[in-house]
Write an enzyme that holds these catalytic residues in place. Structure first.
Site, PDB file in Angstrom:
ATOM      1  N   THR A 110       0.819  -1.213   0.000  1.00 52.55           N
ATOM      2  CA  THR A 110       0.000   0.000   0.000  1.00 52.55           C
ATOM      3  C   THR A 110       0.848   1.257   0.000  1.00 52.55           C
ATOM      4  OG1 THR A 110      -1.805  -1.110   1.153  1.00 52.55           O
ATOM      5  CG2 THR A 110      -1.737   1.278   1.321  1.00 52.55           C
ATOM      6  N   SER A 137       1.103  -7.308  -1.132  1.00 51.24           N
ATOM      7  CA  SER A 137       1.724  -8.279  -0.227  1.00 51.24           C
ATOM      8  C   SER A 137       0.970  -9.599  -0.162  1.00 51.24           C
ATOM      9  CB  SER A 137       1.867  -7.704   1.188  1.00 51.24           C
ATOM     10  OG  SER A 137       0.608  -7.585   1.826  1.00 51.24           O
ATOM     11  N   THR A 182       1.084  -4.408   4.225  1.00 56.87           N
ATOM     12  CA  THR A 182       0.796  -4.763   5.611  1.00 56.87           C
ATOM     13  C   THR A 182       0.139  -6.134   5.763  1.00 56.87           C
ATOM     14  OG1 THR A 182      -1.353  -3.637   5.546  1.00 56.87           O
ATOM     15  CG2 THR A 182       0.552  -2.345   6.275  1.00 56.87           C
ATOM     16  N   ASP A 183      -0.550  -6.610   4.726  1.00 54.73           N
ATOM     17  CA  ASP A 183      -1.368  -7.811   4.918  1.00 54.73           C
ATOM     18  C   ASP A 183      -0.542  -9.044   5.273  1.00 54.73           C
ATOM     19  OD1 ASP A 183      -3.653  -6.391   4.497  1.00 54.73           O
ATOM     20  OD2 ASP A 183      -3.972  -7.061   2.443  1.00 54.73           O
TER      21      ASP A 183
END
Length: 331
Positions: free
Chosen positions: A12, A55, A86-87
């Site tokens: 992101t 990710s 972040t995932d």
């Protein structure tokens, strides 16, 4: 000035809107640095674009690529900052903790909930503080820097999907925290962190199965041709419905009898597993090939098992590696 290498992987933080209306990683490593011009006064930075992926598409092949790049450039830099979505960042942080062990130099992951393309988001703050931490004399090991917190790579978990304080350290103190731009260290560099150890191999033939009430046991034999190890996310401190008279116990017993491993963990977010508490768990714990993740995060347990399987084909040695603490992943 210290020398820091930025390794950009997408996520992101590096996304722009697409014609279809969603976000996709398109911003390059050099563009990321240009968005935070203040970094020029902090350290000397170079940037490498390893790949540019959401990710959700990052896995063992990419973890190996990141670790190999850190290894190749390790002697040339004082620290490394990896921008990442972040995932799956907690999985990557755990993977690098096992592939880059006892590093006296910091290997820092960061990302954001909003793109650096937008104004006034968390992206610039997180990247700036990640670099500040990487430059600090107390920095060490694989860490995740997010929303002012510095978290061990083996203890980090994404606990919120949208808020800026997206990551938490599970059942272990933060390594350090920022008060505005001032770093307050909590955990010192361990004495044994003097000579880094790199590992290259991972074996992803691991399956995570979350138990639900009423689950049929015949799902487990279907995995036998594809997986060397099974992680069972059990209830509470752990156990199998029906105890040693149940169909699930028989399926686990047969799985282990074929030379495979089963690791028990828990669906509960905190305090870990303990198969010795109830009779439904004690019988399972006694089976050869059954291990416990105890208070490891689910991400760390899965990736550590991949790492251990990558080092040996011997079940006893894989078990030993899995149970040996690495960067405070289990206490």
């Amino acid at each position: 000035m210290k020398r820091i290498l930025l390794l950009a992987t997408g996520g992101t933080i590096a996304s722009r809107p697409t014609a279809a209306g969603g976000l996709a990683p398109m911003i390059t490593s050099d563009e990321l640095l240009a968005c935070v011009p203040e970094l020029a006064g902090v350290c000397h930075m170079d940037a490498v674009q390893l790949f540019n992926l959401d990710s959700t598409s990052v896995g063992p092949a990419q973890w190996a690529q990141i670790a190999a790049e850190v290894r190749r450039r390790y002697d040339d830099y004082d620290g490394f900052v990896i921008t990442h979505g972040t995932d799956t960042m907690a999985y990557t942080a755990a993977a690098l903790s096992y592939m880059i062990q006892q590093s006296p130099k910091p290997v820092v992951l960061t990302g954001s909930q909003k793109s650096i393309y937008n104004r006034d988001t968390d992206a610039r703050n997180n990247l700036y503080r990640a670099v500040l931490y990487a430059c600090h004399d107390t920095a060490w090991g694989v860490q995740l820097v997010f929303d002012g917190k510095v978290i061990l790579g083996t203890r980090a978990r994404k606990t919120r999907t949208k808020s800026f304080n997206a990551f938490s350290s599970i059942d272990y103190p933060n390594t350090a925290e920022f008060r505005d731009l001032r770093l307050i260290p909590f955990l010192p560099r361990p004495a044994e962190y003097g000579q880094v150890r790199f590992y290259e191999k991972l074996d992803p033939s691991v399956f995570v199965l979350r138990l639900i009430p009423g689950m049929r046991a015949d799902i487990i034999p279907l995995l036998a041709d594809h997986c060397k190890a099974l992680i069972l996310e059990s209830f509470g401190v752990g156990g199998l419905p029906g105890g040693d008279d149940g169909e699930l116990f028989a399926a686990v017993r047969d799985w282990c009898a074929a030379g495979r491993l089963v690791v028990f963990t828990t669906q509960v977010p905190h305090e870990g597993s303990d198969l010795g508490v109830y009779e439904v768990g004690r019988a399972a714990k006694a089976l050869p090939g059954v291990l416990e993740a105890r208070d490891m995060t689910p991400e760390a347990a899965a990736v550590k098992l991949m790492w251990a399987l990558g080092q040996s084909c011997d079940r006893a040695e894989v078990s030993r590696l899995f149970l040996t603490p690495v960067q405070f992943d289990v206490v």
